[in-house]
Design a protein around this motif. Structure first.
Motif, PDB file in Angstrom:
ATOM      1  N   THR A  87       8.065 -44.636   3.558  1.00 60.30           N
ATOM      2  CA  THR A  87       8.555 -44.953   4.912  1.00 60.30           C
ATOM      3  C   THR A  87       8.338 -43.780   5.837  1.00 60.30           C
ATOM      4  O   THR A  87       7.917 -43.937   7.001  1.00 60.30           O
ATOM      5  N   LYS A  88       8.610 -42.588   5.370  1.00 60.22           N
ATOM      6  CA  LYS A  88       8.405 -41.384   6.186  1.00 60.22           C
ATOM      7  C   LYS A  88       6.931 -41.199   6.523  1.00 60.22           C
ATOM      8  O   LYS A  88       6.567 -40.871   7.667  1.00 60.22           O
ATOM      9  N   GLU A  89       6.081 -41.425   5.536  1.00 58.64           N
ATOM     10  CA  GLU A  89       4.618 -41.262   5.746  1.00 58.64           C
ATOM     11  C   GLU A  89       4.114 -42.295   6.747  1.00 58.64           C
ATOM     12  O   GLU A  89       3.281 -41.990   7.622  1.00 58.64           O
ATOM     13  N   GLN A  90       4.665 -43.502   6.673  1.00 58.64           N
ATOM     14  CA  GLN A  90       4.261 -44.561   7.611  1.00 58.64           C
ATOM     15  C   GLN A  90       4.672 -44.200   9.029  1.00 58.64           C
ATOM     16  O   GLN A  90       3.901 -44.356   9.983  1.00 58.64           O
ATOM     17  N   THR A  91       5.892 -43.688   9.189  1.00 58.84           N
ATOM     18  CA  THR A  91       6.385 -43.305  10.517  1.00 58.84           C
ATOM     19  C   THR A  91       5.530 -42.194  11.104  1.00 58.84           C
ATOM     20  O   THR A  91       5.211 -42.198  12.311  1.00 58.84           O
ATOM     21  N   ALA A  92       5.132 -41.242  10.265  1.00 62.73           N
ATOM     22  CA  ALA A  92       4.305 -40.124  10.748  1.00 62.73           C
ATOM     23  C   ALA A  92       2.939 -40.618  11.226  1.00 62.73           C
ATOM     24  O   ALA A  92       2.422 -40.178  12.264  1.00 62.73           O
ATOM     25  N   LYS A  93       2.334 -41.543  10.481  1.00 57.67           N
ATOM     26  CA  LYS A  93       1.004 -42.041  10.874  1.00 57.67           C
ATOM     27  C   LYS A  93       1.087 -42.889  12.137  1.00 57.67           C
ATOM     28  O   LYS A  93       0.172 -42.869  12.968  1.00 57.67           O
ATOM     29  N   LEU A  94       2.198 -43.622  12.308  1.00 55.05           N
ATOM     30  CA  LEU A  94       2.354 -44.397  13.538  1.00 55.05           C
ATOM     31  C   LEU A  94       2.474 -43.483  14.740  1.00 55.05           C
ATOM     32  O   LEU A  94       1.888 -43.739  15.800  1.00 55.05           O
ATOM     33  N   ALA A  95       3.210 -42.387  14.598  1.00 55.81           N
ATOM     34  CA  ALA A  95       3.336 -41.422  15.693  1.00 55.81           C
ATOM     35  C   ALA A  95       2.008 -40.749  15.972  1.00 55.81           C
ATOM     36  O   ALA A  95       1.640 -40.485  17.127  1.00 55.81           O
ATOM     37  N   GLU A  96       1.290 -40.455  14.903  1.00 57.53           N
ATOM     38  CA  GLU A  96      -0.039 -39.812  15.062  1.00 57.53           C
ATOM     39  C   GLU A  96      -0.993 -40.743  15.806  1.00 57.53           C
ATOM     40  O   GLU A  96      -1.761 -40.315  16.678  1.00 57.53           O
ATOM     41  N   ALA A  97      -0.958 -42.033  15.494  1.00 55.74           N
ATOM     42  CA  ALA A  97      -1.815 -42.998  16.180  1.00 55.74           C
ATOM     43  C   ALA A  97      -1.452 -43.100  17.651  1.00 55.74           C
ATOM     44  O   ALA A  97      -2.320 -43.187  18.527  1.00 55.74           O
ATOM     45  N   ALA A  98      -0.133 -43.055  17.962  1.00 61.71           N
ATOM     46  CA  ALA A  98       0.293 -43.129  19.360  1.00 61.71           C
ATOM     47  C   ALA A  98      -0.177 -41.926  20.134  1.00 61.71           C
ATOM     48  O   ALA A  98      -0.627 -42.033  21.289  1.00 61.71           O
ATOM     49  N   GLU A  99      -0.087 -40.738  19.522  1.00 60.82           N
ATOM     50  CA  GLU A  99      -0.551 -39.519  20.186  1.00 60.82           C
ATOM     51  C   GLU A  99      -2.054 -39.560  20.420  1.00 60.82           C
ATOM     52  O   GLU A  99      -2.555 -39.129  21.468  1.00 60.82           O
ATOM     53  N   LEU A 100      -2.774 -40.085  19.422  1.00 62.19           N
ATOM     54  CA  LEU A 100      -4.243 -40.158  19.545  1.00 62.19           C
ATOM     55  C   LEU A 100      -4.645 -41.095  20.692  1.00 62.19           C
ATOM     56  O   LEU A 100      -5.535 -40.778  21.486  1.00 62.19           O
ATOM     57  N   VAL A 101      -3.988 -42.227  20.819  1.00 64.70           N
ATOM     58  CA  VAL A 101      -4.296 -43.183  21.894  1.00 64.70           C
ATOM     59  C   VAL A 101      -3.956 -42.575  23.245  1.00 64.70           C
ATOM     60  O   VAL A 101      -4.688 -42.733  24.224  1.00 64.70           O
ATOM     61  N   ARG A 102      -2.800 -41.857  23.347  1.00 64.79           N
ATOM     62  CA  ARG A 102      -2.439 -41.207  24.604  1.00 64.79           C
ATOM     63  C   ARG A 102      -3.486 -40.194  25.014  1.00 64.79           C
ATOM     64  O   ARG A 102      -3.878 -40.094  26.177  1.00 64.79           O
ATOM     65  N   SER A 103      -3.991 -39.435  24.024  1.00 68.39           N
ATOM     66  CA  SER A 103      -5.026 -38.426  24.312  1.00 68.39           C
ATOM     67  C   SER A 103      -6.322 -39.089  24.775  1.00 68.39           C
ATOM     68  O   SER A 103      -6.987 -38.626  25.717  1.00 68.39           O
ATOM     69  N   GLU A 104      -6.700 -40.155  24.122  1.00 69.00           N
ATOM     70  CA  GLU A 104      -7.927 -40.874  24.515  1.00 69.00           C
ATOM     71  C   GLU A 104      -7.786 -41.446  25.929  1.00 69.00           C
ATOM     72  O   GLU A 104      -8.747 -41.451  26.702  1.00 69.00           O
ATOM     73  N   THR A 105      -6.570 -41.906  26.258  1.00 66.17           N
ATOM     74  CA  THR A 105      -6.350 -42.459  27.604  1.00 66.17           C
ATOM     75  C   THR A 105      -6.520 -41.384  28.661  1.00 66.17           C
ATOM     76  O   THR A 105      -7.169 -41.601  29.698  1.00 66.17           O
ATOM     77  N   GLU A 106      -5.968 -40.208  28.390  1.00 62.60           N
ATOM     78  CA  GLU A 106      -6.123 -39.105  29.346  1.00 62.60           C
ATOM     79  C   GLU A 106      -7.585 -38.706  29.485  1.00 62.60           C
ATOM     80  O   GLU A 106      -8.074 -38.456  30.601  1.00 62.60           O
TER      81      GLU A 106
END
Length: 725
Positions: free
Chosen positions: A127-146
């Motif tokens: 569960t912890k690993e899943q939460t970390a990857k979801l946050a990582e994906a959100a950060e990656l999308v935010r960076s791509e948007t910028e």
């Protein structure tokens, strides 16, 4: 005389100069026609090239002053429109949902498996690993948007810089002062709105808008409509003096230079036309067409059929005009292009000038047109076609065989295509057509070829003198008709040869008989004249010799008179006195004239005249001669102690006389030969007579429209005379 010689020396150079001026005139006319638009005033500013530049200027004004209005003062986040930002954010949110769903799908099964196993630590770790990857994906999308937004801002900054720089660079070519009523703004690269006086002084061309569309061209009307829709009002003009380099001014100068060149060409055209008129007058006056070189060239031209000359005229015109239109003859500097153009144009101009001369000659001499037309290829082909079509059956048969043979070639080609492409439906009709050609057409062709060969062989043998050759006239058709005609010609030739041989034989006999019949009494006369010269003759001997001389002389006279009579009747030069004659009475008189001789002879005459009065339109004296000759022949040549039958009868349209007797001499030749001159039944020629009696009688009868023929049956001799009533 010296003046004439001097003028004749100048004729050829004048003719060459005429060709040069005519060629220059045509090139000038073509160039003026090709660039006729340039002759209009301010043509450049009506051209599509200038309109494209003007439209680009308006587009740049729209982009810099409206689309990018206040762009340099905007913050980075304000440079993109809200729609663009929202679209990018929507796209990135969709991308984030897809990535997060992929991560959840990856860990969901593993977490459930750990829960079933009761492994709490593993469940917590996953569960912890899943939460970390979801946050990582959100950060990656935010960076791509910028990054995407920054990239778009950079592209838009670059576009603004390019358009702003381009508009600034074109300030030397265009000046503008525009009021935007919709936005309440002024767009300009001037410090104030120019007045009408300033425009007259400073503007090479200006465009004030909006205007009435009726006074504008289509291109300017579209631009004017665009200004109206934007609610723009103002002026755009091209300055006379540019602040720097101006492509617009350079193009305007180029267009004006072309206009100046065309004006010079107009002057050149006037000069060349005047020179051509003068040279033409000079060459016509001194008859340049009579020059030997011109006559030789016209002679060569007239050898070409007139229709071929007309056909050759079309490609010559195409070459001439394409050369004139596709070359820039008046471009500077003068080089190989101009030289090559004149090398092509001068001979073609001479060619057309010769055509004009020949056309004038033919129009002035209509009989020449008729004579040249009869030598034309089209006339000869038409005559050949008429001859070919004169026998329609042969023409259509040959055309049909040709069509069927072409069809065979096409069917073979289709057969190959069908085999290669595996089109089975085509193979059946191709096979059937080939069988039809092989069964019906080929045998027909071979039969005709065989008959043609027989005709050619037979004609060759006949020409070589073999008149016994007969051409087989099978199968039926025109070739069989030709074979039949050749066979008839052969038979006619055979008859002609036989007739010629017979004529030669009769001619030889005629000469022999004439010589004999003339020589016999003449020899007797000479002999008795010699005897009379003797001194020891008694008066009784002298009287006896003179009586003999008288008989021989009379016989010679009769012979010569008969010969002249036969010649006159045969030539038809005898004058006839036709009247209604009682043939019965005339025959009785003739028989009575021979009564003494008939009584002295050992013959018995049986005369049967059906009517005492039988009339026919005849010449009495000539008909008397016919009866005299026929009765005399019967007395001379009938076998003694036989009967001579004379019968006269009449029918509706004819009077028929027949004399029958038995010949004292064997007749071993054709009956027609008895009508030849000097021909006798007594071939030993011991009897009295000239041998001309029957020939004279036959000619007289035929001159009066009747007939005389002889029937011979062994020694039985029958003469039948028919007179028309």
């Amino acid at each position: 005389m010296d003046t004439k010689l001097k003028n004749s020396r100048y004729v050829l150079p004048a003719a060459l100069a005429l060709l040069l001026t005519l060629s220059l005139s045509l090139l000038t006319v073509v160039d003026l026609y090709d660039h006729r638009e340039y002759l209009r005033e301010d043509y450049y500013f009506d051209s599509q090239s200038f309109f494209n530049e003007l439209y680009t200027e308006v587009d740049l004004i729209q982009s810099v002053h409206v689309d990018f209005a206040g762009y340099p003062n905007k913050q980075a986040q304000d440079k993109l429109s809200a729609e663009v930002v929202k679209q990018i954010q929507t796209e990135q949110a969709q991308s984030l949902r897809e990535r997060q769903q992929t991560i959840r799908d990856e860990y969901e099964s593993r977490i459930q498996e750990a829960q079933r196993a009761g492994n709490a630590n593993e469940v917590a770790r996953l569960t912890k690993e899943q939460t970390a990857k979801l946050a990582e994906a959100a950060e990656l999308v935010r960076s791509e948007t910028e990054d995407r937004l920054n990239e778009l801002i950079k592209e838009q900054d670059q576009e603004y810089e390019e358009r702003s720089s381009s508009l600034t660079l074109r300030d030397g070519s265009f000046k503008y002062y525009i009021r935007d009523a919709k936005r309440g703004t002024v767009y300009t690269n001037l410090d104030h709105e120019p007045t009408a006086a300033e425009l007259r002084d400073a503007a090479l061309f200006f465009y004030q808008f909006p205007q009435s569309s009726a006074a504008l061209s289509r291109s300017y009307a579209d631009l004017n409509r665009s200004f109206q829709l934007k609610q723009w009002k103002g002026i755009i003009y091209v300055p006379r003096i540019s602040d720097g380099y101006s492509q617009i001014l350079a193009d305007a100068v180029y267009y004006n230079s072309i206009q100046d060149r065309l004006m010079a060409e107009c002057t050149l055209l006037a000069g060349t036309l005047l020179a051509s008129a003068g040279l033409l007058w000079y060459t016509v006056k001194h008859r340049a067409v009579q020059l030997p070189v011109a006559q030789r060239i016209l002679g060569l031209l007239r050898r070409i059929p007139v229709d071929i000359r007309i056909v050759l005229l079309l490609p010559a015109i195409v070459i001439y005009l394409s050369t004139a239109f596709n070359v820039n003859f008046f471009a500077f500097p003068i080089g190989l292009e101009q030289i090559f153009t004149m090398i092509v144009m001068l001979p073609l101009t001479a060619f057309f000038l010769l055509y004009v001369i020949e056309g004038w000659y033919i129009c002035s001499n209509p009989e020449q047109l008729h004579a040249q037309w009869q030598k034309s290829l089209l006339f000869r082909q038409r005559a050949l076609l008429q001859e070919s079509y004169s026998n329609r059956s042969v023409f259509f048969k040959v055309a049909l065989i040709f069509t069927l043979t072409v069809g065979l070639g096409m069917s073979v080609a289709l057969g190959f295509v069908a085999l290669v492409e595996r089109i089975e439906a085509l193979l059946v009709p191709v096979f059937l057509y080939g069988m039809f050609y092989a069964i019906f057409v080929l045998p027909y062709i071979f039969r005709r070829i065989a008959l043609l060969n027989r005709v050619l062989l037979g004609a060759s043998q006949m020409a070589a003198g073999d008149l016994n050759t007969t051409i087989v006239e099978k199968p039926r058709g025109k070739l069989a008709d030709l074979a039949h005609s050749l066979n008839n010609i052969k038979q006619g030739l055979q008859r002609s040869v036989e007739s010629q041989m017979k004529s030669e034989r009769l001619k030889s006999e005629l000469i022999t008989n004439v010589s004999h019949d003339l020589k016999t009494p003449l020899t007797s006369i000479i002999n008795y004249v010699d005897l009379l010269k003797r001194d020891d003759l008694t008066p009784e001997d002298i009287k006896s010799y003179v009586d003999i001389l008288e008989r021989k002389t009379n016989r010679l006279k009769v012979l010569i008179d008969d010969l002249f009579e036969a010649a006159k009747t045969a030539s038809g030069s005898v004058e006839l006195n036709i009247e209604q004659v009682n043939v019965s009475a005339l025959l009785n008189q003739a028989i009575a004239e021979f009564s003494d001789k008939t009584e002295e002879s050992a013959l018995t005459f049986r005369v049967n005249i059906e009517q005492p009065k039988i009339y026919a339109p005849l010449d009495g004296k000539k008909t008397w001669r016919v009866f005299e000759n026929l009765i005399g022949n019967a007395l001379k040549y009938s076998m003694p102690h036989t009967r001579v039958h004379i019968h006269l009868a009449e029918k509706q349209d004819e009077v028929i006389l027949s004399i029958k007797n038995v010949s004292a001499y064997e007749i071993d030749f054709a009956a027609d030969e008895l009508f030849e001159r000097f021909k006798r039944g007594d071939q030993s020629r011991n009897t009295e007579g000239s041998g001309l009696g029957l020939a004279i009688a036959k000619s007289i009868v035929e001159l009066q429209g009747g007939t005389l023929h002889i029937d011979i049956d062994g020694d039985y001799f029958k003469v039948i005379v028919t007179f028309r009533r």
